[in-house]
Design a protein around this motif. Sequence first.
Motif, short mmCIF file in Angstrom:
data_model
loop_
_atom_site.label_atom_id
_atom_site.label_comp_id
_atom_site.label_asym_id
_atom_site.label_seq_id
_atom_site.Cartn_x
_atom_site.Cartn_y
_atom_site.Cartn_z
N CYS A 134 56.81 134.23 46.48
CA CYS A 134 55.43 134.02 46.91
C CYS A 134 54.75 132.94 46.07
N ASP A 139 50.37 131.80 49.80
CA ASP A 139 51.04 132.81 50.64
C ASP A 139 50.25 134.12 50.57
N ASP A 140 49.86 134.64 51.73
CA ASP A 140 49.02 135.83 51.78
C ASP A 140 49.81 137.07 51.33
N LEU A 142 49.06 140.03 51.74
CA LEU A 142 49.00 141.09 52.75
C LEU A 142 50.22 141.10 53.67
N GLU A 143 51.00 140.02 53.64
CA GLU A 143 52.24 140.02 54.44
C GLU A 143 53.30 140.95 53.84
N ASN A 144 53.15 141.29 52.56
CA ASN A 144 54.12 142.16 51.90
C ASN A 144 53.55 143.44 51.31
N ASN A 173 43.51 136.24 46.33
CA ASN A 173 44.69 136.83 46.97
C ASN A 173 44.95 138.25 46.44
#
Length: 268
Positions: A134, A139-140, A142-144, A173
Amino acid sequence: GAFQKKGHSARILSPEEAERLAKDRVLVSEFKQLKLEKEAQKNWDLFYKRNSTNFFKDRHWTTREFQELKACREFAEQKLTILEAGCGVGNCLFPLLEEDLNIFAYACDFSPRAVEYVKQNALYTTERCKVFQCDLTKDDLLENIPADSVDVVTLIFVLSAIHPDKMHLVLKNIYKVLKPGKCVLFRDYGLYDHAMLRFKSGSKLGENFYVRQDGTRSYFFTEEFLSQLFKAEGYEQVVNEYVQRETVNRKEDLRVPRVFLQSKFQKP
């Protein structure tokens, strides 16, 4: 031997140190600065290629320094979810997982190679840990990681490697995945740390910001700068202070002044 003191006053430079820093005014060219920003990930990846998992010592001091990992539990056996933002090869992560069986850890790093080293570690298990690559500035998370699900975020010697103009993006973030009322535990290089004074001329990128020979970069924090950075993203300050240590090598009669900033910021 070593001594350590905590407080709000920055380290006072010797006249020689002050003169040397005052002379070092020439900044790295804008062209080179843009190239370093563009190649930041590649440079960290090469760093881990050269040093594999041998560069940093396992950080068994983390739970000692950050009693909060114990203190933030509401009851003794409470399971905690932590995020180690910028986990490197797991020098902080694995000692924590070994010492505390009631932790589930998310861990991420900028370097794909570092993430692979974490996955190859004998202690790595998907039941207790989820590691992913990441870039915290874009890179968000919340994607993981689910929103508002993390009890503690550790940000240890990570923010200093990021361009000061982008540091706020990391804090924004992290804010999204931290539970309200929970904290970010921060430790990083402080102003006038020994490492800052060792840079040769031609290494300066900006105020308190330098590039190492391998292309990786390092920022040295003042208490005020860090405080403003976190508060601007909605965090409340709990603790924010310099930790000054002097490491003495008696054999060579060397005194090495180390300065870190150790802090705790809370999401309201």
